[in-house]
Design a protein around this motif. Structure first.
Motif, short mmCIF file in Angstrom:
data_model
loop_
_atom_site.label_atom_id
_atom_site.label_comp_id
_atom_site.label_asym_id
_atom_site.label_seq_id
_atom_site.Cartn_x
_atom_site.Cartn_y
_atom_site.Cartn_z
N ALA A 108 -23.96 15.53 -3.49
CA ALA A 108 -24.94 14.45 -3.29
C ALA A 108 -24.53 13.20 -4.04
CB ALA A 108 -26.32 14.91 -3.74
N ALA A 109 -23.87 13.38 -5.18
CA ALA A 109 -23.43 12.23 -5.98
C ALA A 109 -22.11 11.66 -5.48
CB ALA A 109 -23.29 12.63 -7.44
N GLY A 110 -21.51 12.32 -4.50
CA GLY A 110 -20.24 11.84 -3.97
C GLY A 110 -19.07 12.03 -4.92
N ILE A 111 -19.15 13.04 -5.79
CA ILE A 111 -18.06 13.32 -6.72
C ILE A 111 -17.12 14.35 -6.10
CG2 ILE A 111 -17.44 14.18 -9.01
CD1 ILE A 111 -20.21 13.28 -9.97
N PRO A 112 -15.91 13.99 -5.74
CA PRO A 112 -14.97 14.96 -5.17
C PRO A 112 -14.71 16.09 -6.17
CG PRO A 112 -14.16 12.71 -4.91
CD PRO A 112 -15.32 12.65 -5.87
N TYR A 167 -2.53 21.37 -10.90
CA TYR A 167 -3.87 20.80 -11.04
C TYR A 167 -3.85 19.30 -10.71
CZ TYR A 167 -6.57 24.68 -12.97
OH TYR A 167 -7.27 25.86 -13.12
N GLU A 168 -2.83 18.60 -11.18
CA GLU A 168 -2.74 17.17 -10.93
C GLU A 168 -2.65 16.88 -9.43
OE1 GLU A 168 -0.31 13.41 -12.81
OE2 GLU A 168 0.81 15.26 -12.40
N ALA A 169 -1.81 17.65 -8.73
CA ALA A 169 -1.66 17.46 -7.29
C ALA A 169 -2.96 17.76 -6.56
CB ALA A 169 -0.53 18.35 -6.77
N LEU A 170 -3.64 18.85 -6.97
CA LEU A 170 -4.90 19.21 -6.32
C LEU A 170 -5.96 18.14 -6.56
CD1 LEU A 170 -6.87 21.09 -4.88
CD2 LEU A 170 -7.18 22.32 -7.03
N LEU A 171 -6.09 17.68 -7.80
CA LEU A 171 -7.09 16.66 -8.12
C LEU A 171 -6.83 15.36 -7.37
CD1 LEU A 171 -7.36 17.43 -11.91
CD2 LEU A 171 -9.26 17.55 -10.30
N SER A 172 -5.56 14.99 -7.26
CA SER A 172 -5.21 13.79 -6.51
C SER A 172 -5.61 13.93 -5.05
CB SER A 172 -3.70 13.51 -6.63
OG SER A 172 -3.36 13.24 -7.98
N LYS A 173 -5.36 15.11 -4.49
CA LYS A 173 -5.72 15.34 -3.08
C LYS A 173 -7.22 15.35 -2.90
CE LYS A 173 -4.88 18.52 0.76
NZ LYS A 173 -6.28 18.51 1.25
N VAL A 174 -7.93 16.02 -3.81
CA VAL A 174 -9.39 16.07 -3.72
C VAL A 174 -9.98 14.67 -3.82
CG1 VAL A 174 -11.45 16.78 -5.00
CG2 VAL A 174 -9.64 18.45 -4.53
N ALA A 175 -9.47 13.86 -4.75
CA ALA A 175 -9.99 12.50 -4.93
C ALA A 175 -9.70 11.65 -3.70
CB ALA A 175 -9.37 11.87 -6.17
N ALA A 176 -8.52 11.82 -3.13
CA ALA A 176 -8.14 11.02 -1.95
C ALA A 176 -8.96 11.42 -0.73
CB ALA A 176 -6.65 11.18 -1.68
N ASP A 177 -9.20 12.72 -0.57
CA ASP A 177 -9.97 13.19 0.58
C ASP A 177 -11.42 12.79 0.51
OD1 ASP A 177 -7.71 14.33 1.57
OD2 ASP A 177 -8.18 16.36 0.94
N ARG A 204 -19.66 9.13 -12.89
CA ARG A 204 -18.93 8.92 -11.65
C ARG A 204 -17.41 9.10 -11.82
NH1 ARG A 204 -21.87 9.16 -7.32
NH2 ARG A 204 -20.28 7.93 -6.25
N PRO A 205 -16.95 10.27 -12.25
CA PRO A 205 -15.51 10.49 -12.34
C PRO A 205 -14.88 10.50 -10.94
CG PRO A 205 -16.68 12.55 -12.61
CD PRO A 205 -17.72 11.47 -12.62
N ASP A 206 -13.56 10.31 -10.89
CA ASP A 206 -12.86 10.33 -9.60
C ASP A 206 -12.80 11.73 -9.01
OD1 ASP A 206 -12.09 7.53 -9.63
OD2 ASP A 206 -10.72 8.08 -11.26
N ALA A 207 -12.79 12.73 -9.87
CA ALA A 207 -12.73 14.13 -9.41
C ALA A 207 -13.25 15.03 -10.52
CB ALA A 207 -11.30 14.51 -9.04
N ALA A 208 -13.74 16.20 -10.12
CA ALA A 208 -14.27 17.16 -11.10
C ALA A 208 -13.78 18.55 -10.75
CB ALA A 208 -15.79 17.13 -11.12
N GLU A 219 0.83 -1.21 0.00
CA GLU A 219 0.00 0.00 0.00
C GLU A 219 0.86 1.25 0.00
OE1 GLU A 219 -2.46 -0.59 3.39
OE2 GLU A 219 -3.99 -1.70 2.27
N ALA A 220 1.94 1.21 0.77
CA ALA A 220 2.83 2.38 0.81
C ALA A 220 3.44 2.62 -0.55
CB ALA A 220 3.93 2.17 1.86
N MET A 221 3.84 1.53 -1.24
CA MET A 221 4.42 1.66 -2.57
C MET A 221 3.40 2.23 -3.55
SD MET A 221 6.09 -1.30 -4.97
CE MET A 221 4.50 -2.13 -5.15
N ALA A 222 2.15 1.76 -3.47
CA ALA A 222 1.10 2.24 -4.36
C ALA A 222 0.81 3.71 -4.14
CB ALA A 222 -0.16 1.41 -4.17
N GLU A 223 0.82 4.12 -2.86
CA GLU A 223 0.51 5.51 -2.54
C GLU A 223 1.63 6.44 -2.96
OE1 GLU A 223 -2.34 4.60 1.34
OE2 GLU A 223 -0.41 5.62 1.58
N SER A 224 2.84 5.90 -3.12
CA SER A 224 3.97 6.74 -3.53
C SER A 224 3.88 7.11 -5.00
CB SER A 224 5.29 6.03 -3.25
OG SER A 224 5.44 4.92 -4.13
N GLU A 225 3.05 6.38 -5.75
CA GLU A 225 2.86 6.67 -7.16
C GLU A 225 1.58 7.48 -7.36
OE1 GLU A 225 2.73 2.89 -9.01
OE2 GLU A 225 4.80 2.37 -8.51
#
Length: 381
Positions: free
Chosen positions: A122-126, A371-381, A102-106, A10-16
């Motif tokens: 309501a749709a749970g779209i980060p 943008y990539e970093a922000l979207l990754s954070k939004v999707a993870a949160d 159902r995208p991962d982030a918008a 999991e740690a390895m996956a999260e590093s990517e």
């Protein structure tokens, strides 16, 4: 049988960087042919695709046969063809479509689209909201429109979603007005050497004209620029590029102000090569925008080495880094034009300094990474 440490895996996956499906909602879409939002979607979206992400862009283009663009998937949906309803109606349908996808982030562009934040939640779209400039200050929204945009801005700012500001002035405003921190992500600047061969089509010579590129709206101060030019006595023509998208009253006033000066109104210039050559070869580029944050036209001019004379507002001083003349009145414009008419060498130096500023401070690759970093954070949160 092979075994492995699940925590290490999991740690390895999260590093990517996780591959995301990203939805871009609330603009006219791509190919970019209209404004800053569309340019940002195109430049950021194509880079996200190159980095392995899936990008869906919701569009209201005339040509619905284009299904992909630079790797981005295009979804064409209708809109009510009325100024006050076009963006909202299209965004409403786009959000409904995204709720099924159902995208991962918008990213929801334009705080005016705030009524649909609740749908995304309501749709749970980060999601994150690009707040744009101070839209409620634009003359075209005077009255009820201005009240709506101010209220929508408040709703977006208080939504709890991540906020994107494209200029430090916008970030400062959001902090002061709503107590909200935002992610400062400006636009990028194209760095170009487009040549000059097309100028002959307009009977223009390199370095022998002044230039304005703007929509004909009061907050862009084209009337002030034209008045200043008319009073300068310049022997060089003033070339005005731009249309009046919401009526001709302002445009008529600008033409009246021009009087018998050598002001040449070209209307919209859709040939991008010609437009770039106009930027690159002007004696000075006069930029009157005052409410929109970081402006793509200003960045494009700087990327083409155009010597900038800009309206004195914090957004423009921030973008140019001080490598510009500034004006607040028609008299200031007259003075700036007179000086530039008699000092071409200084104009070239100012243009070169502006280009260096654009090259180092406004790189699309850096913008896409943010943008990539922000979207990754939004999707993870």
């Amino acid at each position: 049988m092979t075994t492995f440490d699940i925590e290490s895996f999991e740690a390895m996956a999260e590093s990517e960087t996780k591959t995301l499906h990203v939805a871009m909602i609330g603009t006219r879409g791509v190919p970019a042919a209209y404004g800053g939002f569309e340019t940002a979607v195109e430049e950021v979206g194509r880079r996200l695709v190159e980095r392995g992400h899936r990008v869906t862009v919701y569009c209201r283009n005339a040509d619905t046969s284009i299904k992909t663009h630079l790797g981005m998937e295009l979804v064409h949906l209708p809109a009510v063809k009325k100024r006050s309803l076009e963006t909202l109606s299209h965004t409403a349908i786009s959000v409904l479509h995204a709720m099924k996808q159902r995208p991962d982030a918008a990213i929801l562009f334009n705080a005016g689209n705030a009524p649909f934040i609740g749908w995304l939640k309501a749709a749970g779209i980060p999601s994150a909201v690009h707040m744009d400039g101070l839209e409620w200050k634009r003359a075209k929204w005077a009255g009820l429109g201005a009240k709506y945009y101010k209220r929508a801005e408040r709703v977006a700012a208080r939504s709890g979603l991540a906020l994107i500001a494209d200029a430090q002035g916008i970030a400062d405003y959001l902090k002061a007005e709503y107590g909200r921190d935002s992610h400062l992500i400006a636009y990028g600047a194209p760095i170009m050497d487009p040549g000059s061969e097309k100028l002959a089509e307009l009977n223009l010579e390199p370095g022998m004209y002044h230039l304005v590129v703007a929509r004909m709206e009061p907050e862009n101060h084209v009337d002030v620029i034209v008045e200043g030019y008319a009073g300068s006595g310049s022997d060089l023509p003033l070339v005005v590029v731009g249309t009046a998208p919401y009526g001709d009253e302002y445009m008529s006033r600008v033409r009246e102000t021009a009087g018998d000066s050598d002001t040449r109104f070209l209307g919209g210039v859709w040939d991008q090569d010609l437009l770039n050559q106009l930027y690159a070869n002007c004696r000075s580029y006069l930029h009157g925008h005052s409410v929109g944050g970081t402006n793509p036209s200003l960045l494009r001019a700087m990327g083409c080495s155009a010597p900038v004379t800009a309206y004195a507002v914090d957004f423009n001083t921030e973008v140019t880094g001080g490598n510009a003349r500034f004006f607040a009145s028609a008299e200031d414009v007259s003075v700036a034009i007179k000086i530039d008419d008699h000092d071409a060498a200084n104009c070239r130096a100012r243009g070169a300094a502006g280009r260096d500023r654009a090259r180092t401070a406004y790189r699309w690759d850096d913008v896409a990474s943010k943008y990539e970093a922000l979207l990754s954070k939004v999707a993870a949160d």
